[in-house]
Motif scaffolding. Structure first.
Motif, PDB file in Angstrom:
ATOM      1  N   TRP A 142       0.853  -1.191   0.000  1.00  0.00           N
ATOM      2  CA  TRP A 142       0.000   0.000   0.000  1.00  0.00           C
ATOM      3  C   TRP A 142       0.890   1.244   0.000  1.00  0.00           C
ATOM      4  N   SER A 143       0.264   2.381  -0.158  1.00  0.00           N
ATOM      5  CA  SER A 143       0.948   3.671  -0.074  1.00  0.00           C
ATOM      6  C   SER A 143      -0.054   4.674   0.466  1.00  0.00           C
ATOM      7  N   ALA A 144       0.329   5.946   0.504  1.00  0.00           N
ATOM      8  CA  ALA A 144      -0.591   6.972   0.993  1.00  0.00           C
ATOM      9  C   ALA A 144      -1.799   7.125   0.075  1.00  0.00           C
ATOM     10  N   GLU A 145      -1.708   6.632  -1.160  1.00  0.00           N
ATOM     11  CA  GLU A 145      -2.809   6.740  -2.118  1.00  0.00           C
ATOM     12  C   GLU A 145      -3.405   5.386  -2.502  1.00  0.00           C
ATOM     13  N   GLU A 146      -2.646   4.330  -2.354  1.00  0.00           N
ATOM     14  CA  GLU A 146      -3.053   3.005  -2.834  1.00  0.00           C
ATOM     15  C   GLU A 146      -3.563   2.137  -1.688  1.00  0.00           C
ATOM     16  N   ASN A 147      -4.717   1.493  -1.909  1.00  0.00           N
ATOM     17  CA  ASN A 147      -5.309   0.549  -0.960  1.00  0.00           C
ATOM     18  C   ASN A 147      -5.709   1.183   0.373  1.00  0.00           C
ATOM     19  N   ILE A 148      -5.947   2.489   0.381  1.00  0.00           N
ATOM     20  CA  ILE A 148      -6.447   3.165   1.576  1.00  0.00           C
ATOM     21  C   ILE A 148      -7.976   3.164   1.512  1.00  0.00           C
ATOM     22  N   LEU A 149      -8.609   2.434   2.421  1.00  0.00           N
ATOM     23  CA  LEU A 149     -10.075   2.379   2.454  1.00  0.00           C
ATOM     24  C   LEU A 149     -10.656   3.613   3.120  1.00  0.00           C
ATOM     25  N   TRP A 150     -10.006   4.088   4.172  1.00  0.00           N
ATOM     26  CA  TRP A 150     -10.370   5.377   4.784  1.00  0.00           C
ATOM     27  C   TRP A 150      -9.238   5.825   5.696  1.00  0.00           C
ATOM     28  N   LYS A 151      -9.233   7.103   5.997  1.00  0.00           N
ATOM     29  CA  LYS A 151      -8.338   7.619   7.027  1.00  0.00           C
ATOM     30  C   LYS A 151      -9.079   8.694   7.804  1.00  0.00           C
ATOM     31  N   ALA A 152      -8.854   8.714   9.111  1.00  0.00           N
ATOM     32  CA  ALA A 152      -9.533   9.650  10.002  1.00  0.00           C
ATOM     33  C   ALA A 152      -8.486  10.523  10.683  1.00  0.00           C
ATOM     34  N   PRO A 153      -8.712  11.835  10.749  1.00  0.00           N
ATOM     35  CA  PRO A 153      -7.730  12.710  11.389  1.00  0.00           C
ATOM     36  C   PRO A 153      -7.698  12.512  12.901  1.00  0.00           C
ATOM     37  N   LEU A 154      -6.511  12.663  13.476  1.00  0.00           N
ATOM     38  CA  LEU A 154      -6.322  12.611  14.919  1.00  0.00           C
ATOM     39  C   LEU A 154      -5.794  13.972  15.387  1.00  0.00           C
ATOM     40  N   PRO A 155      -6.173  14.402  16.591  1.00  0.00           N
ATOM     41  CA  PRO A 155      -5.841  15.771  17.012  1.00  0.00           C
ATOM     42  C   PRO A 155      -4.394  15.962  17.429  1.00  0.00           C
ATOM     43  N   ALA A 156      -3.649  14.879  17.728  1.00  0.00           N
ATOM     44  CA  ALA A 156      -2.284  15.042  18.233  1.00  0.00           C
ATOM     45  C   ALA A 156      -1.512  13.749  18.020  1.00  0.00           C
ATOM     46  N   PRO A 157      -0.187  13.825  17.989  1.00  0.00           N
ATOM     47  CA  PRO A 157       0.621  12.609  17.895  1.00  0.00           C
ATOM     48  C   PRO A 157       0.449  11.738  19.130  1.00  0.00           C
ATOM     49  N   GLY A 158       0.791  10.464  18.991  1.00  0.00           N
ATOM     50  CA  GLY A 158       0.736   9.540  20.120  1.00  0.00           C
ATOM     51  C   GLY A 158       1.380   8.231  19.756  1.00  0.00           C
ATOM     52  N   ASN A 159       1.799   7.483  20.787  1.00  0.00           N
ATOM     53  CA  ASN A 159       2.494   6.220  20.568  1.00  0.00           C
ATOM     54  C   ASN A 159       1.623   5.005  20.780  1.00  0.00           C
ATOM     55  N   SER A 160       0.370   5.186  21.204  1.00  0.00           N
ATOM     56  CA  SER A 160      -0.510   4.036  21.397  1.00  0.00           C
ATOM     57  C   SER A 160      -0.921   3.466  20.043  1.00  0.00           C
ATOM     58  N   SER A 161      -1.452   2.247  20.078  1.00  0.00           N
ATOM     59  CA  SER A 161      -1.822   1.537  18.854  1.00  0.00           C
ATOM     60  C   SER A 161      -3.329   1.338  18.791  1.00  0.00           C
ATOM     61  N   PRO A 162      -3.887   1.180  17.579  1.00  0.00           N
ATOM     62  CA  PRO A 162      -5.322   0.931  17.453  1.00  0.00           C
ATOM     63  C   PRO A 162      -5.679  -0.496  17.838  1.00  0.00           C
ATOM     64  N   ILE A 163      -6.912  -0.671  18.318  1.00  0.00           N
ATOM     65  CA  ILE A 163      -7.473  -2.008  18.498  1.00  0.00           C
ATOM     66  C   ILE A 163      -8.795  -2.058  17.738  1.00  0.00           C
ATOM     67  N   VAL A 164      -9.228  -3.271  17.404  1.00  0.00           N
ATOM     68  CA  VAL A 164     -10.465  -3.480  16.652  1.00  0.00           C
ATOM     69  C   VAL A 164     -11.295  -4.519  17.395  1.00  0.00           C
ATOM     70  N   SER A 165     -12.569  -4.165  17.694  1.00  0.00           N
ATOM     71  CA  SER A 165     -13.420  -5.075  18.448  1.00  0.00           C
ATOM     72  C   SER A 165     -14.878  -4.837  18.089  1.00  0.00           C
ATOM     73  N   ASN A 166     -15.556  -5.886  17.627  1.00  0.00           N
ATOM     74  CA  ASN A 166     -16.996  -5.851  17.375  1.00  0.00           C
ATOM     75  C   ASN A 166     -17.427  -4.639  16.537  1.00  0.00           C
ATOM     76  N   GLY A 167     -16.729  -4.435  15.423  1.00  0.00           N
ATOM     77  CA  GLY A 167     -17.109  -3.376  14.495  1.00  0.00           C
ATOM     78  C   GLY A 167     -16.631  -1.986  14.847  1.00  0.00           C
ATOM     79  N   LYS A 168     -15.847  -1.863  15.906  1.00  0.00           N
ATOM     80  CA  LYS A 168     -15.345  -0.559  16.344  1.00  0.00           C
ATOM     81  C   LYS A 168     -13.825  -0.559  16.342  1.00  0.00           C
ATOM     82  N   VAL A 169     -13.252   0.629  16.111  1.00  0.00           N
ATOM     83  CA  VAL A 169     -11.807   0.838  16.230  1.00  0.00           C
ATOM     84  C   VAL A 169     -11.583   1.869  17.326  1.00  0.00           C
ATOM     85  N   PHE A 170     -10.705   1.553  18.266  1.00  0.00           N
ATOM     86  CA  PHE A 170     -10.434   2.441  19.397  1.00  0.00           C
ATOM     87  C   PHE A 170      -8.979   2.885  19.368  1.00  0.00           C
ATOM     88  N   ILE A 171      -8.761   4.147  19.764  1.00  0.00           N
ATOM     89  CA  ILE A 171      -7.412   4.697  19.840  1.00  0.00           C
ATOM     90  C   ILE A 171      -7.396   5.781  20.907  1.00  0.00           C
TER      91      ILE A 171
END
Length: 411
Positions: free
Chosen positions: A36-65
């Motif tokens: 993938w790249s910044a343009e290829e195979n990106i299904l969606w991207k959502a803006p975040l208000p600030a940098p951070g080192n935590s990672s996303p999790i996925v559970s029951n149709g939701k993504v948490f960060i």
């Protein structure tokens, strides 16, 4: 024989905690994108208000960060729809005191954990919070103040109706289990701390940011975690330390950033800041250092990213020098090491569909074979945004957190 546990009843496609459903960075996915790249195979991207080192999790149709603002005075958990990327809700905690941290470790460095109905997030001194999937707060707990010049970063783990949490670094460090339903403390086991928890007796840095792993070792369930000086194994019901192995005291300090890696009957633990690495048999009780430690090697590359055990070997991505390595867990021998061709890696490695994935600090995800013959790179996938996070793999998609966005990548 060692078997790493999952967090509990899970949907096959979920990635519900740091380093996935098994807590070992290994995904059961068999059809995930390689490129993938910044343009290829990106299904969606959502803006975040600030940098951070935590990672996303996925559970029951939701993504948490998690994300923090205003020097950590505002610490938030974000919930997104996994299909569309729409932000569903955000829940923020205000904390008036500005706590110290390192400039490279923004607040909210802890990854949340979920069970399909509830999501738990640790905001360190600002408390432990549990929400339902609609964003309703179910309970919260203050576990004390955790002050360290480099901040915090260990993540909660869910197991058998319990939240397992490594609390620290700081003046007081402890492993604890809380009831997921109520937030009630079930047990706490203190870890001895020298001085103020920031410097050891030689006035060198100390602290652990290691997330525990839960495993069945020779028929016994254990919580295994790298502390500042040693690796401990806790009994999940009582918190009793079953065994411990020394060896993480380093020339530059007593530091642990990575989670322990379990290689069948052997545990491998890495010290931080070029500190020692150790390998030992997970047998016996009490202090098993003399009886079971197989090797200790120092100095080493800077290790923040946790590696993967597969194909009878341990694969590592380092933070400086920027080397990929293949190690023999029984001896600590370097089978091969090669320049990564990219930036330093802080995010941990993932094994998915027979390939190793790791995202470097420039936001490029390197994909390579778990080969013992040398570095066999398959792809380099640049997002061109900085990242210190670990990818989440769920239902044929990859979720990556950069300093600016949350990405969903798919074929």
């Amino acid at each position: 024989m060692c078997l790493v546990f999952s967090a509990g009843p899970l949907r096959a496609e979920d990635w519900p905690a740091f380093r996935g459903p098994l807590g070992n960075g290994i995904s059961q996915e068999t059809d995930v994108p390689l490129k993938w790249s910044a343009e290829e195979n990106i299904l969606w991207k959502a803006p975040l208000p600030a940098p951070g080192n935590s990672s996303p999790i996925v559970s029951n149709g939701k993504v948490f960060i998690t994300c923090a603002e205003n020097e950590g005075r505002k610490r938030s958990l974000y919930c997104f729809d996994r299909t569309s990327g729409k932000q569903l809700w955000v829940r923020s905690v205000d904390y008036d005191k500005v706590m110290p941290t390192h400039k490279t470790n923004n607040y909210c460095g802890s990854t949340p954990a979920a069970d399909g109905k509830r999501v738990v997030v640790w905001h360190s001194s600002a408390g432990l919070y549990c929400y339902d999937f609609a964003g309703k707060e179910l309970w919260h707990r203050s576990l004390g103040e955790f002050e360290h010049i480099w901040g915090y970063g260990a993540s909660p783990v869910l197991h058998a109706g319990k939240i397992i949490l490594h609390c620290g670094p700081g003046k007081r460090v402890f492993m604890t289990a809380l009831d997921l339903e109520s937030g009630k403390t079930l047990w706490e086991t203190n870890e001895p701390v020298a001085g103020d928890g920031q410097y050891n007796d030689q006035r060198k840095y100390m602290g652990s940011w290691s997330t525990p792993v839960i495993a069945n070792v020779n028929g016994q369930t254990l919580i295994i975690c790298s502390m500042a000086l040693r690796v401990n194994a806790y009994e999940p019901t009582s918190g009793k330390i079953i065994w411990s192995c020394e060896g993480l005291h380093g020339k530059k300090g007593d530091l642990a950033y990575t989670s322990p890696v379990l290689a069948n009957e052997i545990c491998v633990a890495m010290g931080g800041f070029n500190g020692p690495a150790i390998g030992f048999r997970m047998q016996g009780s009490g202090d098993i250092t003399d009886a079971q430690r197989l090797w200790l090697k120092e100095p080493n590359p800077q290790r923040i990213s946790t590696g993967i055990f597969t194909n009878r070997h341990l694969f590592m991505a380092n933070a400086g020098p920027n080397l990929f390595q293949c190690l023999n867990p029984a001896t600590g021998e370097i089978v091969w090491q090669e320049r990564s061709g990219g930036a330093a890696c802080w995010g941990s490695m993932v094994l998915a569909d027979k390939h190793l994935y790791v995202t470097d600090q420039n936001g490029t995800t390197h994909v390579f074979q778990p080969s013992t013959a040398g570095l066999e790179k398959v792809a380099e996938n640049p997002l061109k945004e900085r990242s210190n996070s670990t990818p989440a793999f769920s239902d044929g998609q990859v979720f990556i957190r950069t300093f600016r966005h949350l990405y969903c990548i798919g074929k």
